[in-house]
Motif scaffolding. Structure first.
Motif, PDB file in Angstrom:
ATOM      1  N   ARG A   1      -2.100   5.902  -1.817  1.00  0.00           N
ATOM      2  CA  ARG A   1      -3.292   5.089  -1.611  1.00  0.00           C
ATOM      3  C   ARG A   1      -3.747   5.145  -0.158  1.00  0.00           C
ATOM      4  O   ARG A   1      -4.958   5.167   0.130  1.00  0.00           O
TER       5      ARG A   1
ATOM      6  N   MET B   1       0.858  -1.183   0.000  1.00  0.00           N
ATOM      7  CA  MET B   1       0.000   0.000   0.000  1.00  0.00           C
ATOM      8  C   MET B   1       0.896   1.235   0.000  1.00  0.00           C
ATOM      9  O   MET B   1       1.667   1.456   0.926  1.00  0.00           O
TER      10      MET B   1
ATOM     11  N   LEU C   1      -9.705   0.724  -2.744  1.00  0.00           N
ATOM     12  CA  LEU C   1      -8.453   1.174  -2.131  1.00  0.00           C
ATOM     13  C   LEU C   1      -7.916   0.168  -1.114  1.00  0.00           C
ATOM     14  O   LEU C   1      -6.704   0.126  -0.862  1.00  0.00           O
TER      15      LEU C   1
ATOM     16  N   TYR D   1      -8.113  -1.677 -11.793  1.00  0.00           N
ATOM     17  CA  TYR D   1      -7.224  -2.208 -10.750  1.00  0.00           C
ATOM     18  C   TYR D   1      -6.345  -3.324 -11.294  1.00  0.00           C
ATOM     19  O   TYR D   1      -5.169  -3.453 -10.900  1.00  0.00           O
TER      20      TYR D   1
END
Length: 324
Positions: A5, A1, A195, A146
């Protein structure tokens, strides 16, 4: 991550909580909901009603899940991986759990079923807050961006999914099936799921390994014949030699018949000895000299050719004496 983000996730979570608190407190957001509802957009532009009825299907979970799953299934087959389908399944599972729990927990009624003007219509047995069509459009079409493999494809698919999600949310407001706050919370709910998907990647990878391993084991079992699966393997038993009743056999020592030392000490009477063999009383020096001589092969005693003595032992046959 990444940090970007993480920042987006935190900002979206704050926005989500702000919408929920604003509706629970019946603030200005609830007043805007009522103003839009009383404006009745579907009556202001009735010519848009028919095409928007078809467009809103892009937010329904069943048709969109089938279309996106077909595309991702083809990608999984081409790339020999289950990750695209597992990512889609994980996202839809999170969507159903999170959005469904908030819907049932708050129990808000939709605009067509509102009972009191200016009321938030919460805890009345409804299931309208947040908008499921909007959240599903964000997640289902956002999965394509994504899973994009190139930056250019990711940019194009992100723009496309954003347009579809924005259009589906506003279409539900136009049709009067959702409040405006429902759509805002649906956008936030879907974006939170997208997310947060990187946190689920380790679990997705382990699930893929487990599924592929189970597939390989099943394939190996199917390749085996039914008889081989049912017939147990015969145990290998050790072979035990059968001994005679009198006990174990004595150890057999090989005898070398071509050496005088190996001959028995007593020869039967009347049996001639072999030609060229010294008597049994030969001293040790002669034995060592005989052993040191090269031998081509060993001749067993039973293979020796008997030798006839040099002379006849019978007396000479004389002619009978006859008279006359």
């Amino acid at each position: 991550m990444s940090r970007t983000r993480l920042a987006l996730f935190g900002g979206t979570a704050v926005f989500y909580l702000a919408i929920v608190i604003a509706v629970l407190a019946s603030t200005w957001l609830v007043l805007i909901d009522w103003k839009v509802m009383l404006f009745r957009p579907y009556q202001q532009w009735p010519e848009l009603h028919a095409p928007l009825d078809y467009f809103v299907v892009l937010g329904q979970r069943g048709p969109t899940a089938v279309m996106v799953a077909a595309w991702l299934g083809w990608r999984s087959w081409r790339q020999h991986t289950l990750r695209p389908l597992l990512v889609l399944g994980t996202a839809l599972l999170l969507l159903n759990v999170t959005v469904g729990a908030v819907k049932l927990g708050l129990g808000r009624l939709g605009p067509h079923y509102a009972t009191q003007i200016g009321s938030a219509e919460l805890f009345a047995g409804g299931d309208i807050f947040p908008s499921g069509h909007t959240a599903n459009a964000v997640v289902t079409w956002g999965i394509l961006s994504y899973l994009a493999t190139t930056p250019r494809a990711r940019r194009h698919l992100s723009a496309l999914s954003a347009v579809v999600a924005l259009g589906v949310g506003l279409t539900t407001v136009y049709l009067g099936t959702h409040w405006l706050s429902d759509v805002l919370l649906g956008w936030a709910a879907g974006l939170l799921i997208l997310l947060g998907l990187p946190w689920c990647e380790p679990l997705i990878a382990r699930a893929e390994v487990s599924i592929l391993s189970a597939r390989d084991r099943l394939r190996d079992r199917l390749r085996e014949g039914p008889r081989e699966r049912r017939r147990p393997a015969a145990p290998v038993l050790p072979v035990t030699p059968v001994l005679p009743a009198g006990g174990p056999l004595p150890a057999m020592q090989p005898q070398r018949a071509d050496f005088p030392a190996d001959e028995p000490a007593h020869e039967p009477a009347g049996r001639p000895g072999p030609v060229g063999v010294q008597p049994a009383g030969l001293h040790a020096g002669s034995i060592r000299a005989t052993l040191s001589q090269p031998r081509t092969h060993a001749v067993l005693r039973s293979e020796r050719t008997p030798v006839t003595p040099a002379g006849s032992r019978r007396p000479p046959r004389s002619r009978p004496v006859t008279g006359g």
